[in-house]
Design an enzyme around this catalytic site. Structure first.
Site: not given
Length: 343
Positions: A310-312
């Site tokens: 996640g987190e980009g």
């Protein structure tokens, strides 16, 4: 990490107004696309030799309105939210980790901070009411209309008008449960088809998570796509959707991240045909149903590296691929310029 200054605006105040905006967005510049295709055909390489890089560069140019684009300002925005459904034991981590990770982002200590630096991107993080989790969506809608509109506007207003390439990411314990519920509601099938282990729940946790997804989808059956986001989503998912929509409004190409980001984007795609034409998929997450969701959206990932952070992070890594594609397209000489026989 850089804090980006953006102009605050209230572009919409209801979901109906937001949907109307989605229906009246800019489209790709077909003349720029044709010119980019023509340029690509004259570059010093055999036809198609750069594979998908050629398609990516032409697509990017069509959204930036030029046959010879460059990628200037790159913006990575991480949105954080907390989910009331975590009280049911759907995550291997407690909700307070969201707050702790926001601090980590702010101090430059997360993976996406490093990947943003490598990609030459400015990164910011927006925490959305972390002290007030959304409601448990097995009992009531996760958000009121006012809540979801405010989150959409947070994303909308986080996008800098000077940005030329956007990545949005998220942090929120429990949000793979939300994403699985959204996918089930939008695309059908059983909850088990879309529900995975997220941050690493055991078999018992996966059973709980699958049950929770099924209950939430059943409770909110019949909701349209934007109300699926309201009823089953989270503030960070709505903010990502708002940012992706604002990027379209500004003709800014977007790279999608993983399972959760794709679920947020899917709400736009199911609300309005073509809403993701300005979007490419950055990577294929290890979260099992991500590939299935990308297939539903007609998106082929640029990378597949077994990432599931996640987190980009996956999309931020893919910035480098897109920039390389554009640099080859715009920087290479044509056969005529290089004095090379075209055959």
């Amino acid at each position: 990490m850089h804090t980006t200054k953006v102009a605050e605006m209230t572009a919409f105040s209801t979901l109906t107004e937001f949907k109307t905006l989605l229906a009246d967005m800019p489209v790709a510049d077909t003349e720029a696309q044709k010119a980019a295709e023509a340029r690509n055909g004259q570059l010093t390489k055999p036809p198609g030799a750069l594979g998908r890089l050629e398609d990516i560069a032409i697509w990017y140019g069509s959204w930036r309105g030029t046959d010879r684009p460059s990628v200037g300002k790159r913006q990575v925005i991480v949105f954080a939210g907390n989910h009331g459904v975590t009280a049911q034991g759907v995550s291997a981590f407690p909700a307070e980790v969201t707050v702790q990770m926001v601090a980590n982002f702010e101090h430059g200590g997360a993976a996406v901070n490093q990947l943003s630096r490598v990609a030459g991107a400015e990164m910011s993080v927006h925490a959305l009411d972390l002290d007030t989790p959304t409601q448990d969506f097995t009992k009531e809608a996760a958000m009121s209309e006012d809540d979801v509109v405010l989150a959409l506007l947070t994303g909308w207003n986080a996008v800098d008008a000077d940005t030329e390439l956007l990545v949005v990411g998220e942090m929120g314990i429990g949000n793979t449960t939300s994403a699985a519920a959204i996918a089930t509601a939008l695309f059908g099938g059983a909850a088990s088809d879309w529900t995975g282990r997220g941050t690493g729940v055991d078999d018992a946790g996966l059973d709980i998570k699958t049950r929770v997804v099924a209950e939430g989808v059943a409770l909110h059956a019949g909701a349209d796509a934007l109300n699926v986001l309201r009823c089953l989503g989270g503030r960070e998912l709505a903010a990502m959707a708002g940012a992706i929509a604002r990027a379209r409004n500004l003709r800014i190409p977007v790279i999608l991240d993983g399972f959760i980001c794709t679920a947020a984007a899917a709400c736009l795609a199911c609300a309005q045909d073509g809403a993701l034409d300005h979007v490419v998929a950055g990577h294929l997450s290890q979260e099992g149903a991500h590939g299935k969701m990308l297939s539903e959206l007609g998106k082929e990932p640029l990378l597949s590296l077994d990432m599931r952070l996640g987190e980009g992070s996956g999309a931020t890594l893919a910035i480098n691929i897109l920039v390389a594609a554009v640099e080859c397209h715009s920087g290479m000489a044509t056969f005529a310029e290089a004095g090379v026989a075209a055959g």
